[in-house]
Design a protein around this motif. Structure first.
Motif, PDB file in Angstrom:
ATOM      1  N   PHE A 110       0.835  -1.202   0.000  1.00 42.37           N
ATOM      2  CA  PHE A 110       0.000   0.000   0.000  1.00 42.37           C
ATOM      3  C   PHE A 110       0.873   1.257   0.000  1.00 42.37           C
ATOM      4  N   LEU A 111       1.845   1.324   0.893  1.00 44.36           N
ATOM      5  CA  LEU A 111       2.710   2.504   0.963  1.00 44.36           C
ATOM      6  C   LEU A 111       3.572   2.645  -0.288  1.00 44.36           C
ATOM      7  N   ASN A 112       3.993   1.525  -0.845  1.00 54.69           N
ATOM      8  CA  ASN A 112       4.776   1.573  -2.089  1.00 54.69           C
ATOM      9  C   ASN A 112       3.947   2.163  -3.231  1.00 54.69           C
ATOM     10  N   SER A 113       2.684   1.773  -3.296  1.00 57.22           N
ATOM     11  CA  SER A 113       1.802   2.310  -4.335  1.00 57.22           C
ATOM     12  C   SER A 113       1.607   3.803  -4.152  1.00 57.22           C
ATOM     13  N   CYS A 114       1.480   4.232  -2.902  1.00 57.07           N
ATOM     14  CA  CYS A 114       1.350   5.669  -2.635  1.00 57.07           C
ATOM     15  C   CYS A 114       2.580   6.418  -3.134  1.00 57.07           C
ATOM     16  N   SER A 115       3.751   5.859  -2.883  1.00 53.35           N
ATOM     17  CA  SER A 115       4.999   6.515  -3.283  1.00 53.35           C
ATOM     18  C   SER A 115       5.190   6.532  -4.788  1.00 53.35           C
ATOM     19  N   LYS A 116       4.876   5.415  -5.439  1.00 48.58           N
ATOM     20  CA  LYS A 116       5.193   5.258  -6.862  1.00 48.58           C
ATOM     21  C   LYS A 116       4.152   5.848  -7.798  1.00 48.58           C
ATOM     22  N   THR A 117       2.942   6.046  -7.301  1.00 50.60           N
ATOM     23  CA  THR A 117       1.899   6.575  -8.183  1.00 50.60           C
ATOM     24  C   THR A 117       1.296   7.883  -7.689  1.00 50.60           C
ATOM     25  N   VAL A 118       0.999   7.986  -6.415  1.00 49.56           N
ATOM     26  CA  VAL A 118       0.325   9.182  -5.913  1.00 49.56           C
ATOM     27  C   VAL A 118       1.285  10.362  -5.793  1.00 49.56           C
ATOM     28  N   LEU A 119       2.509  10.138  -5.344  1.00 52.29           N
ATOM     29  CA  LEU A 119       3.463  11.246  -5.264  1.00 52.29           C
ATOM     30  C   LEU A 119       3.713  11.875  -6.638  1.00 52.29           C
ATOM     31  N   PRO A 120       3.942  11.079  -7.688  1.00 57.43           N
ATOM     32  CA  PRO A 120       4.124  11.693  -9.004  1.00 57.43           C
ATOM     33  C   PRO A 120       2.885  12.412  -9.522  1.00 57.43           C
ATOM     34  N   PHE A 121       1.710  12.082  -8.984  1.00 54.99           N
ATOM     35  CA  PHE A 121       0.489  12.801  -9.351  1.00 54.99           C
ATOM     36  C   PHE A 121       0.677  14.294  -9.141  1.00 54.99           C
ATOM     37  N   PHE A 122       1.308  14.672  -8.033  1.00 55.15           N
ATOM     38  CA  PHE A 122       1.509  16.087  -7.740  1.00 55.15           C
ATOM     39  C   PHE A 122       2.547  16.699  -8.672  1.00 55.15           C
ATOM     40  N   ASP A 123       3.497  15.900  -9.160  1.00 58.09           N
ATOM     41  CA  ASP A 123       4.435  16.399 -10.162  1.00 58.09           C
ATOM     42  C   ASP A 123       3.712  16.741 -11.458  1.00 58.09           C
ATOM     43  N   ASN A 124       2.756  15.905 -11.819  1.00 56.78           N
ATOM     44  CA  ASN A 124       2.058  16.095 -13.083  1.00 56.78           C
ATOM     45  C   ASN A 124       1.080  17.263 -13.056  1.00 56.78           C
ATOM     46  N   ILE A 125       0.579  17.636 -11.883  1.00 50.96           N
ATOM     47  CA  ILE A 125      -0.316  18.792 -11.836  1.00 50.96           C
ATOM     48  C   ILE A 125       0.441  20.067 -11.478  1.00 50.96           C
ATOM     49  N   GLY A 126       1.714  19.938 -11.081  1.00 52.14           N
ATOM     50  CA  GLY A 126       2.514  21.130 -10.798  1.00 52.14           C
ATOM     51  C   GLY A 126       3.560  20.850  -9.753  1.00 52.14           C
ATOM     52  N   SER A 127       4.749  20.448 -10.192  1.00 47.49           N
ATOM     53  CA  SER A 127       5.790  19.995  -9.264  1.00 47.49           C
ATOM     54  C   SER A 127       6.242  21.085  -8.299  1.00 47.49           C
ATOM     55  N   VAL A 128       6.195  22.343  -8.727  1.00 50.66           N
ATOM     56  CA  VAL A 128       6.620  23.444  -7.861  1.00 50.66           C
ATOM     57  C   VAL A 128       5.452  23.964  -7.038  1.00 50.66           C
ATOM     58  N   THR A 129       4.359  24.291  -7.719  1.00 52.17           N
ATOM     59  CA  THR A 129       3.236  24.906  -7.020  1.00 52.17           C
ATOM     60  C   THR A 129       2.555  23.960  -6.043  1.00 52.17           C
ATOM     61  N   PHE A 130       2.514  22.668  -6.368  1.00 53.31           N
ATOM     62  CA  PHE A 130       1.905  21.696  -5.473  1.00 53.31           C
ATOM     63  C   PHE A 130       2.951  20.959  -4.634  1.00 53.31           C
ATOM     64  N   GLY A 131       4.191  21.482  -4.662  1.00 50.95           N
ATOM     65  CA  GLY A 131       5.266  20.861  -3.906  1.00 50.95           C
ATOM     66  C   GLY A 131       4.979  20.695  -2.425  1.00 50.95           C
ATOM     67  N   PRO A 132       4.419  21.723  -1.751  1.00 52.28           N
ATOM     68  CA  PRO A 132       4.144  21.565  -0.320  1.00 52.28           C
ATOM     69  C   PRO A 132       3.153  20.451  -0.021  1.00 52.28           C
ATOM     70  N   LEU A 133       2.129  20.277  -0.848  1.00 51.41           N
ATOM     71  CA  LEU A 133       1.175  19.192  -0.625  1.00 51.41           C
ATOM     72  C   LEU A 133       1.839  17.836  -0.859  1.00 51.41           C
ATOM     73  N   LYS A 134       2.684  17.779  -1.883  1.00 53.01           N
ATOM     74  CA  LYS A 134       3.418  16.543  -2.133  1.00 53.01           C
ATOM     75  C   LYS A 134       4.333  16.236  -0.950  1.00 53.01           C
ATOM     76  N   ALA A 135       4.972  17.259  -0.400  1.00 60.92           N
ATOM     77  CA  ALA A 135       5.858  17.057   0.738  1.00 60.92           C
ATOM     78  C   ALA A 135       5.091  16.515   1.938  1.00 60.92           C
ATOM     79  N   ASP A 136       3.863  16.991   2.122  1.00 59.30           N
ATOM     80  CA  ASP A 136       3.043  16.512   3.232  1.00 59.30           C
ATOM     81  C   ASP A 136       2.705  15.037   3.055  1.00 59.30           C
ATOM     82  N   VAL A 137       2.312  14.660   1.839  1.00 58.96           N
ATOM     83  CA  VAL A 137       1.996  13.257   1.555  1.00 58.96           C
ATOM     84  C   VAL A 137       3.235  12.388   1.757  1.00 58.96           C
TER      85      VAL A 137
END
Length: 223
Positions: A33-60
């Motif tokens: 479960f955690l591996n899936s979060c790291s490998k798919t959900v974290l890059p989700f924030f890169d695809n919608i805006g790696s800089v602008t959504f960086g803080p939310l990605k950092a929280d996840v």
């Protein structure tokens, strides 16, 4: 018209590998479960805006790391996700596993609703901001204080166009096919939803859900 980021502003996508299904007894193995979060959900924030959504990605990312560290303390005990909630109450949550899983769950729900909205007609043409607004208002807004809401509002202005976003998810293949990517997104979201339903039920049955609010933008904690 919203000031969308260009395709070049966002990293080329990631493989939408579905989450593993829960076990027959409604248990969710922790590491897959955690591996899936790291490998798919974290890059989700890169695809919608790696800089602008960086803080939310950092929280996840931070919540994934915290849960991973708890797991490593006792892999046998924490072999399934439900064990993170095996505390008497939040005051005994010395590992912060309840809070970490709670915030991770909320981010996953936002991710799922955003992605479903993009392929279900919520977009205003190429504008995906309505998809973000629906997902954010439904899953995260009420848990964020003013500072975090302001940050997210600004970040939404730089979201990519719908076609660019879908191509990024597909890895920008030469033979890009929107219908195929849409199908892949739905399969991914369905697999994520199956896990979220169990996690939501865990919080409901344990009474450990809360309305705790993030008053400051999330940051990456130093090791």
């Amino acid at each position: 018209m919203a000031d969308h980021g260009s395709q070049g502003d966002h990293p080329v996508g990631y493989c939408l590998q579905p989450f593993d299904p829960p076990l027959p007894n409604d248990k969710i193995p922790t590491i897959p479960f955690l591996n899936s979060c790291s490998k798919t959900v974290l890059p989700f924030f890169d695809n919608i805006g790696s800089v602008t959504f960086g803080p939310l990605k950092a929280d996840v990312s931070g919540n994934i790391d915290k849960l991973t560290k708890v797991y490593k303390k006792d892999p046998e005990k924490y072999s399934t996700v439900d064990e993170f909630l095996e505390v008497v109450d939040k005051k005994t949550d010395k590992n912060n596993s309840v809070s970490s899983l709670l915030w991770l769950k909320r981010a996953l729900e936002y991710t799922e609703m955003f992605m479903r909205s993009v392929v279900s007609g919520v977009c205003d043409g190429e504008n995906v901001i309505p998809c973000h607004d629906l997902a954010y208002d439904s899953c995260l807004r009420k848990y964020h204080g003013y500072a975090v809401r302001a940050l997210v509002w600004v970040a939404a202005k730089a979201l990519p166009y719908r076609t660019d976003y879908l191509k990024a998810l597909a890895g920008l293949p030469v033979d890009y096919n929107e219908a195929a990517v849409t199908t892949q997104i739905i399969v991914f979201c369905d697999s994520l939803r199956a896990n979220l339903e169990i996690i939501n039920n865990l919080f409901l049955t344990t009474g450990l859900d809360s309305d705790e609010i993030a008053t400051e933008p999330p940051v990456i904690e130093a090791e």
